[in-house]
Design a protein around this motif. Sequence first.
Motif, mmCIF file in Angstrom:
data_model
loop_
_atom_site.group_PDB
_atom_site.id
_atom_site.type_symbol
_atom_site.label_atom_id
_atom_site.label_comp_id
_atom_site.label_asym_id
_atom_site.label_seq_id
_atom_site.Cartn_x
_atom_site.Cartn_y
_atom_site.Cartn_z
ATOM 1 N N GLU A 1 56.492 46.427 13.359
ATOM 2 C CA GLU A 1 54.899 47.515 13.572
ATOM 3 C C GLU A 1 54.498 47.650 11.749
ATOM 4 O O GLU A 1 53.232 47.561 11.568
ATOM 5 C CB GLU A 1 55.056 48.460 14.566
ATOM 6 C CG GLU A 1 54.104 48.386 15.653
ATOM 7 C CD GLU A 1 54.739 49.096 16.493
ATOM 8 O OE1 GLU A 1 54.668 50.706 16.759
ATOM 9 O OE2 GLU A 1 55.765 49.410 17.935
ATOM 10 N N PHE B 1 69.639 49.962 21.902
ATOM 11 C CA PHE B 1 67.647 50.225 22.515
ATOM 12 C C PHE B 1 67.391 50.823 21.235
ATOM 13 O O PHE B 1 65.986 50.345 21.156
ATOM 14 C CB PHE B 1 68.587 51.351 23.130
ATOM 15 C CG PHE B 1 67.201 52.542 23.881
ATOM 16 C CD1 PHE B 1 66.547 52.256 24.323
ATOM 17 C CD2 PHE B 1 67.430 54.033 22.814
ATOM 18 C CE1 PHE B 1 65.040 53.206 24.177
ATOM 19 C CE2 PHE B 1 65.868 54.951 22.812
ATOM 20 C CZ PHE B 1 65.297 54.414 23.335
ATOM 21 N N GLU C 1 75.437 49.826 24.249
ATOM 22 C CA GLU C 1 74.226 49.919 25.148
ATOM 23 C C GLU C 1 73.228 50.820 24.395
ATOM 24 O O GLU C 1 72.211 50.663 24.272
ATOM 25 C CB GLU C 1 74.249 50.509 26.431
ATOM 26 C CG GLU C 1 74.736 49.789 27.683
ATOM 27 C CD GLU C 1 75.648 50.852 28.130
ATOM 28 O OE1 GLU C 1 76.364 51.502 28.359
ATOM 29 O OE2 GLU C 1 74.952 50.803 29.684
ATOM 30 N N TYR C 2 73.203 52.433 23.626
ATOM 31 C CA TYR C 2 72.138 53.310 23.141
ATOM 32 C C TYR C 2 72.327 52.849 21.696
ATOM 33 O O TYR C 2 71.152 52.733 20.997
ATOM 34 C CB TYR C 2 73.067 54.315 23.194
ATOM 35 C CG TYR C 2 72.481 55.078 22.727
ATOM 36 C CD1 TYR C 2 71.616 55.561 22.979
ATOM 37 C CD2 TYR C 2 72.629 56.057 21.120
ATOM 38 C CE1 TYR C 2 70.088 56.220 22.248
ATOM 39 C CE2 TYR C 2 71.751 56.390 20.556
ATOM 40 C CZ TYR C 2 70.297 56.735 20.961
ATOM 41 O OH TYR C 2 69.588 58.060 20.665
ATOM 42 N N ARG D 1 61.324 47.026 16.223
ATOM 43 C CA ARG D 1 59.939 47.068 16.301
ATOM 44 C C ARG D 1 59.112 47.809 15.824
ATOM 45 O O ARG D 1 57.938 47.759 15.026
ATOM 46 C CB ARG D 1 59.743 48.085 18.122
ATOM 47 C CG ARG D 1 58.484 47.052 19.215
ATOM 48 C CD ARG D 1 58.672 47.531 20.001
ATOM 49 N NE ARG D 1 60.672 47.502 21.343
ATOM 50 C CZ ARG D 1 60.646 48.390 21.237
ATOM 51 N NH1 ARG D 1 61.011 49.290 21.473
ATOM 52 N NH2 ARG D 1 61.656 47.491 22.685
ATOM 53 N N ASN E 1 64.519 50.276 18.907
ATOM 54 C CA ASN E 1 63.537 50.385 18.642
ATOM 55 C C ASN E 1 63.195 49.999 17.128
ATOM 56 O O ASN E 1 62.018 49.908 16.837
ATOM 57 C CB ASN E 1 64.188 51.578 18.781
ATOM 58 C CG ASN E 1 63.299 52.550 20.302
ATOM 59 O OD1 ASN E 1 62.736 51.239 20.774
ATOM 60 N ND2 ASN E 1 63.586 53.589 20.428
#
Lengths: 279, 157, 776
Positions: free
Chosen positions: A272, A261, A257-258, A268, A265
């Motif tokens: 960006e 995550f 799960e981590y 993303r 991130n």
Amino acid sequence: MIPFNFIYYRPDSLQEAADIYSTLQSKGQKAVYFAGGSEIITMCRTGSIQPKAVIDIKNIPECGLLSLYNQKLQIGSVCTLNQISESKLFPLMRLACGRIADHTNQCRITLGGNLCGSIIYRETSLPLLLADAEITLYGPEGERTVPLRSVFYQCMQLKPGEMIVQVQIPVWALSARHYHIKKTANEKIDYPLVSVAAICKDSKLRLAFSGICSYPFRSEQMESALNQQTKSFEERVKQAAELLPEPVYADAEGSGEYRLFVFKNTLRQLLEDWDNGKI
Amino acid sequence: MVKYEGKVVIALQVNGEAHEVAVRPSDLLLDVLREQLGLTAAKPGCLNGDCGACTIMLDGWPVKSCLMLAVEAEGHVVLTVEGLNGTAPIQKAFVDADAFQCGYCTSGFLMVCHALKTQNPLMPKENIIEEWLQSNLCRCTGYQEIRRAVRLMYEST
Amino acid sequence: MNTAIGKSVRRKDAWDKVTGKALYTDDFPISGVLAARLLTSTCAHARILHIDISKALGIKGVKAVLTGADCPELFGPLLQDRPALARDVVRYAGEPVALVVATDKPTAERAVRLIKVDYEPLAVVLTPSQAMAEGTPLIHKQVNGYKKLLTDIYPEAGTNIASRYRMQKGNTAEAFQRCKVLVEQRFFLPPSAHLAMEVRTARAEISSDGSVLITASSQSPYSVRKQLSEAFLIPAGKIQVRVPYVGGGFGGKAPVMLEVLAFLASRSVGGKAVRLTIPREQDMASAPCRMGLEADLKVGVDENGLIQAADLTYLLDCGAYTDISPYMTKAIAMDCTGPYHIENLSCDAICVYTNHTYVTSFRGFSHESFTFCIERVLDMLASKCSLDPLEFRIRNAIRPGSLTPSQVECTASLTGDLTKCLNNIKQLAQWNGGNAVPIKENTVRAKGVACFWKTENPPTDAISGAMITFNPDGSMNLNTGVVEMGSNGQTHLAQILAEKLQVDADQVHVVTSVDTRTAPEHWKTVASLTEYMAGLAVVRAADDLLEQLRSNGSQVFGCPADEIEVANGRVFSKKNPEQFIAFKDIVQGYKSQQGESIGEPVLGRGGFMLKGLSMLDPQTGQGKTGPEWTLGAQVVEVEADLKAFSYRILNASTVIDVGKVINPESMRAMIAGGMAMGISLSSREAYIYDQDGIPRLPNLRTYKLMHIGQEPDYRVGFVETPEDNSPYGLRSFAEHGVIGIPAALGNALAAAFGRQLVILPLTPETIWRTPSEEHV
């Protein structure tokens, strides 16, 4: 201290190396090709392998090349990560090499060793997969040069007795816009939770990953998802994560799960930065 | 082609001296330096390439001698702390900066720093210094003193 | 005028250590020395059904293979519960099961790999609370059947409890009624590693007359002598223990383990010299590690922000064997509240067996663990009271007249000045109230504060000693039983001696290795008591020297001894200082110009035994275990990425009341080193066990220590409230930098992320998993 002994060969040519391998194999004796040696020595020490012979290929001229030739960058398999970095010829590869193990070990770990290693991350594969690199292999059946992606699936798919001679990278990749990010649990010198390498080709991002799954890979499906300019970063990242080729890898460095995550991130952030022209 | 089987005599160039040593091909450079040549400055810390206590200099570059076979060192130039003779700027810098406590990691750090200076005669940026020194672990100091020693090494010459 | 105290005197070992000349235990020649290697358990808890050593014995060069059957003796400094090699049952993964002695390391290791052990797995117990639960399997069938070496060890029959210590003061039930604000919180801290860079190692040989020579990387050469003597019924005088330079200890080299195995190895081959080396993996999994801790804390505060009552339960995870853990548990009880004025206290500190690697002293002796819990609770209370956490601590700081948990009355001399430390750290750390400050989008900076204190827990009769001889040039040789393992005790002792003699510290040479045959006994190089205990012995030895110098001087000058002064390397009469004799002419006795011999050669000796310490009352905990306290305050500042849950530690500050700064640079370095260790252990270090109790690959690849580049800016400030009975007023300080750092980091991160962090280590994943406060 390695508790057992082995025979040490240092051949001067590819032919010699393959011959030694074949001869030993015909006698039923296990031999391993040896370059930087870090992983082989560790595994011998702890008892997970016990080869009868090691064949040190560092004296074979073709394996040590590091130069531009015929619109391609040739990197010999026994070039150390540090030599590759210091040559400054392939910026994305330099970033990847700079984050594998530590600097002193980078002076010993070789490109071939990292690609063939048993440790699952094999982070030098990422820039090569993105750059459409070709790879030259040599074995008892002779030499072949093939696209890396045809023989690197999760790990190197070598025939018995085959070794990596060198990789060739087309020059476009050497000057392409690129991106490399490696996230670890805490300490900088560590295996990746997530490593992402990206390169820009024909205004599109190509992406390859390590750490997020149990093997490194490039995914064109995930690239398509992430290149959808009309969609939000969030949507693209979500879609890409759904296209992972296998469930997220988990170990004591980071739970699944981590990792996911961190992976999202990181993607993303990448989008960006891409959007802001930082790549 | 070289082939070594059983126990073999090899020539090693260590600290400016030529040595002949009888080794097994599977012997580690670290063990041969320590146990056969009596050069015990390089220390076993993890034997896994993680701590850097066994770092020596090979042809001007730092190498963890626990991850190298002695037979691989043939034809190369090996330098250990003993070969610095107490006169390398980094040695005095370590003393002046209090860059050690128990001293066990010191030899490894000295060799990394010495190699850093060999490859970068002028003081490189802090991130390069960090990158090189991240290969080694110190459990006693907080690293601040070791950084100070690197600066002193560059300032002293 | 000070000649040595208060100066940044260079380390006595400096040039040895930068030239490779400093020799550690495994650096001595190995020709003629046999090699021993260990086979360790692959199960955390199992019955040993059968060990087949036949193949190992069949290898050429193998001299002996030992198993538990060869050594019936049990070991342990407090409770003898541990076999040298497992007998019938293994209680942790990594426990030594067999020992091979062979001509060389490779041969011994090959033989080790050929030993076959059949195990019958037993149920494993992996947390202290599980170990305490009803019906849990017993790790030791008869925990109360073991021999106790000190009377204050209290194993509880039919349980996994190895010992328990209680503190009862005031009336907590009543006091909680008065409280306006309560915090009740549970904490979990995993075991971790000492990770001295030098792996533990030992050598042994036995002469034909039965004399035993041990060379070891040890903080406790005299304990090695004692334990071998008692276990194997060898007169202590026939055992000689040598300790050269030690590559870091941090408490991990205080226990006696490999020395016994090396002795057994040598004994099995007719006394030949044997070196026992273990790989890092065994140093982590087989040799003792740092404790784990579970804690349940309840603390209440009245409407004035004053702590009224505390009810504290600490379960120390001692692993499979006790070693020194009962005393670490006692140490928790002694200082359980932190350095605060709390009149109503109930504390239960319990030492519990599990199937983890057994634990031993670690820098801070349990204080770095329980301090995390109590100091996190203090921040939670401050926050609930809407008080600045630092001001909250000042308000509740312990002060002269306060009673410690064991009801010792505080004085400035005994405990030092916490309020001053807190006030000083405001400036040093630029304290700004402890709230997170936004820096940019998703990024904040936050500071956390924590206090610490620590007294020691030696045996009540611990001793130290010092011997001093002169050289013909008038310089001195100082010989003590203090091990040089990095904490620079030798240099500090040299400074104490130099100051007493009013000479420069370079006039004192130290003996950096310890040999129990020649050095006077020093209990152990632990508990930061070197400068206190050995320092007092040095002071007495120096007084002894001075008296002899004055006696010689009085005979030379023909005046009473009390008219003789000794300073600057000279002996002279106060009445006529211009006429003097240099040390070199008088320290070996004096020879007049006519050749007449006058006086005697000067040889100094001093001994010191701790006085006035007591066992704790079993019901109330009343008593005093250490000669003094050292306290201080620490602050950590972090920069936190709220989106990624990652953080950087910007700076770490300590203000510590050391009584007297005897060597500013050396003491600063020691405190900074402690802070570094605290940051590393609280941010990334933990032993991770799987469900069967097998530790994850114990090596430095996966077990991460802090590397350069992650370290903060360290800031150290000193307060000097003298301790009346110590040399020059100093207090112990060597361990203390570590103690409050995990808590200060936890408090900073809790402020930054708004999450109640109650477990270690504080990795980004830990923080990410902790629910944010709005959801609690």
